[in-house]
Design a protein around this motif. Structure first.
Motif, mmCIF file in Angstrom:
data_model
loop_
_atom_site.group_PDB
_atom_site.id
_atom_site.type_symbol
_atom_site.label_atom_id
_atom_site.label_comp_id
_atom_site.label_asym_id
_atom_site.label_seq_id
_atom_site.Cartn_x
_atom_site.Cartn_y
_atom_site.Cartn_z
ATOM 1 N N THR A 79 -6.007 4.393 -7.006
ATOM 2 C CA THR A 79 -6.910 5.565 -6.548
ATOM 3 C C THR A 79 -6.207 6.871 -6.941
ATOM 4 O O THR A 79 -5.162 6.891 -6.330
ATOM 5 C CB THR A 79 -7.484 5.440 -5.428
ATOM 6 O OG1 THR A 79 -7.824 4.127 -5.041
ATOM 7 C CG2 THR A 79 -8.347 6.675 -4.711
ATOM 8 N N ALA A 80 -6.747 7.711 -7.584
ATOM 9 C CA ALA A 80 -6.321 9.217 -7.753
ATOM 10 C C ALA A 80 -7.484 10.288 -7.767
ATOM 11 O O ALA A 80 -8.295 9.916 -8.648
ATOM 12 C CB ALA A 80 -5.574 9.297 -8.827
ATOM 13 N N ASN A 113 0.801 -1.288 -0.064
ATOM 14 C CA ASN A 113 0.089 0.087 0.024
ATOM 15 C C ASN A 113 0.848 1.131 -0.089
ATOM 16 O O ASN A 113 1.656 1.511 1.070
ATOM 17 C CB ASN A 113 -0.788 0.032 1.289
ATOM 18 C CG ASN A 113 -1.996 0.988 1.305
ATOM 19 O OD1 ASN A 113 -1.858 2.114 0.367
ATOM 20 N ND2 ASN A 113 -2.801 1.024 2.259
ATOM 21 N N ARG A 122 1.745 5.647 -1.507
ATOM 22 C CA ARG A 122 1.125 6.753 -2.211
ATOM 23 C C ARG A 122 2.503 7.234 -3.012
ATOM 24 O O ARG A 122 3.455 7.433 -2.274
ATOM 25 C CB ARG A 122 0.496 7.751 -1.222
ATOM 26 C CG ARG A 122 -0.577 7.414 -0.610
ATOM 27 C CD ARG A 122 -1.269 8.492 0.512
ATOM 28 N NE ARG A 122 -2.415 7.852 1.185
ATOM 29 C CZ ARG A 122 -2.020 7.320 2.389
ATOM 30 N NH1 ARG A 122 -1.022 7.342 3.106
ATOM 31 N NH2 ARG A 122 -3.221 6.751 3.025
ATOM 32 N N LYS A 168 3.699 10.301 -6.094
ATOM 33 C CA LYS A 168 3.321 11.267 -7.216
ATOM 34 C C LYS A 168 2.800 10.580 -8.601
ATOM 35 O O LYS A 168 3.684 9.698 -8.984
ATOM 36 C CB LYS A 168 4.435 12.266 -7.202
ATOM 37 C CG LYS A 168 4.609 13.098 -5.993
ATOM 38 C CD LYS A 168 3.541 14.284 -5.730
ATOM 39 C CE LYS A 168 3.948 15.010 -4.677
ATOM 40 N NZ LYS A 168 2.705 15.604 -4.314
ATOM 41 N N LYS A 169 1.777 10.992 -9.136
ATOM 42 C CA LYS A 169 1.671 10.667 -10.405
ATOM 43 C C LYS A 169 2.774 10.836 -11.488
ATOM 44 O O LYS A 169 3.129 9.940 -12.298
ATOM 45 C CB LYS A 169 0.284 11.411 -11.074
ATOM 46 C CG LYS A 169 -0.005 10.940 -12.524
ATOM 47 C CD LYS A 169 -1.328 11.878 -13.198
ATOM 48 C CE LYS A 169 -1.286 11.660 -14.471
ATOM 49 N NZ LYS A 169 -2.393 12.462 -15.019
ATOM 50 N N GLN A 227 -2.565 6.337 -5.114
ATOM 51 C CA GLN A 227 -2.402 5.408 -4.165
ATOM 52 C C GLN A 227 -2.486 3.962 -4.907
ATOM 53 O O GLN A 227 -3.465 3.657 -5.519
ATOM 54 C CB GLN A 227 -3.387 5.426 -3.276
ATOM 55 C CG GLN A 227 -3.272 4.202 -2.018
ATOM 56 C CD GLN A 227 -4.138 4.541 -0.973
ATOM 57 O OE1 GLN A 227 -5.070 5.353 -1.061
ATOM 58 N NE2 GLN A 227 -4.114 3.756 -0.008
ATOM 59 N N ASP A 235 -1.560 12.838 -6.816
ATOM 60 C CA ASP A 235 -1.089 11.763 -6.038
ATOM 61 C C ASP A 235 -1.998 10.547 -6.288
ATOM 62 O O ASP A 235 -3.135 10.441 -6.567
ATOM 63 C CB ASP A 235 -1.383 12.047 -4.443
ATOM 64 C CG ASP A 235 -0.464 13.253 -3.951
ATOM 65 O OD1 ASP A 235 0.781 13.018 -4.385
ATOM 66 O OD2 ASP A 235 -1.112 14.183 -3.446
ATOM 67 N N GLU A 240 5.581 7.231 -0.571
ATOM 68 C CA GLU A 240 5.156 7.154 0.765
ATOM 69 C C GLU A 240 4.508 5.791 1.053
ATOM 70 O O GLU A 240 3.693 5.265 0.670
ATOM 71 C CB GLU A 240 3.748 8.006 1.284
ATOM 72 C CG GLU A 240 3.439 8.029 2.711
ATOM 73 C CD GLU A 240 2.339 8.828 2.835
ATOM 74 O OE1 GLU A 240 1.388 8.347 4.036
ATOM 75 O OE2 GLU A 240 1.850 9.753 2.095
#
Length: 193
Positions: free
Chosen positions: A109-110, A12, A14, A16-17, A97, A95, A70
Motif C-alpha cells: 500500500t502506498a 507488517n 512501513r 520509504k519508497k 506499507q 511511504d 518502521e
C-alpha cells in the motif's frame, strides 16, 4: 536464514519508497530470471528490531542487506524480487506499507495504490550465510583484482555442463605486512599470483 522463521509471524512494516526501491534494485543482479527452483527468483524480506533485511540468492551469489524501517510486527515473506521492484517503481507517495496477508502473499500500500503479490513460504527460502563475524576480510586495489581476473579468466569454462569448472578459487595468504592473492581456474589449470 529462513530456518529460524515461524509461520505464526506476519510481517507488517512501513518504509520509504526510495529505500525499498534501492533494496529491490540491488536484488535484480542476484535473483535468477529462469530457474527450476522457484525460490531463487524470490527475495526474502525479514522484519525485526526496526530493520528490514533483504536476502537474495542464486545459490552461487548471495546478497544480505539491512534497511531502516518502521516495523509494526516482525515476520518474513518471500516474494518475486523482480515483481516487487516493478510494483514499487510505479507507486505514488513517499511511504510504502508491506504486509504479509498470511496466504503466501504481500499486500503493498502506498498513497491510494494497493497491490498484492503472491509468493512462497518464507520457511522454504534457501539458507544463506548470514553471520560474517568469522570471515576474514582483506582489502586490495581494483587493479590487483582486475589483473587476477584477466590472468585466470581463460581457465574458466564457459560450457554450462561443466558446472564445477565455471568458477575460480580466490585465496589470500598472509605475507609480511600484507597478503598474497591468488586466483585459480581449473578448466585449463592456471595460477596467476
Amino acid at each position: 536464514m529462513a530456518e529460524n522463521l515461524t509461520t505464526s509471524e506476519r510481517m507488517n512494516i512501513r518504509i520509504k519508497k526510495s529505500v525499498l526501491l534501492e533494496a529491490m534494485q540491488k536484488t535484480l543482479g542476484v535473483v535468477e530470471k529462469k530457474t527450476t527452483i522457484p525460490s531463487l527468483n524470490h527475495a526474502l524480506l525479514k522484519a525485526e528490531s526496526g530493520k528490514l533485511t533483504v536476502v537474495a540468492s542464486d545459490m552461487a551469489i548471495s546478497l544480505i542487506s539491512e534497511y531502516d524501517a518502521e516495523v509494526v510486527s516482525n515476520g518474513a515473506v518471500s516474494v518475486s524480487g523482480r515483481k516487487l521492484f516493478e510494483v514499487v517503481k510505479e507507486l505514488d507517495g513517499e511511504d510504502v506499507q508491506l504486509m504479509d496477508t498470511g496466504k503466501n502473499s504481500v499486500k503493498i500500500t502506498a498513497g491510494k495504490s494497493v497491490h498484492k503479490i503472491f509468493g512462497l513460504p518464507a520457511e522454504d527460502y534457501p539458507s544463506v550465510i548470514g553471520d560474517t563475524e568469522d570471515v576474514a576480510f582483506c582489502q586490495t586495489s581494483g587493479t590487483v583484482l582486475s589483473n587476477l581476473i584477466s590472468g585466470s579468466l581463460y581457465a574458466v569454462s564457459d560450457e554450462s555442463h561443466k558446472v564445477a569448472l565455471t568458477g575460480v578459487l580466490l585465496e589470500t595468504l598472509p605475507h609480511g605486512h600484507g597478503n598474497i592473492w591468488s586466483m585459480v581456474g581449473a578448466d585449463r589449470l592456471s595460477l596467476p599470483v
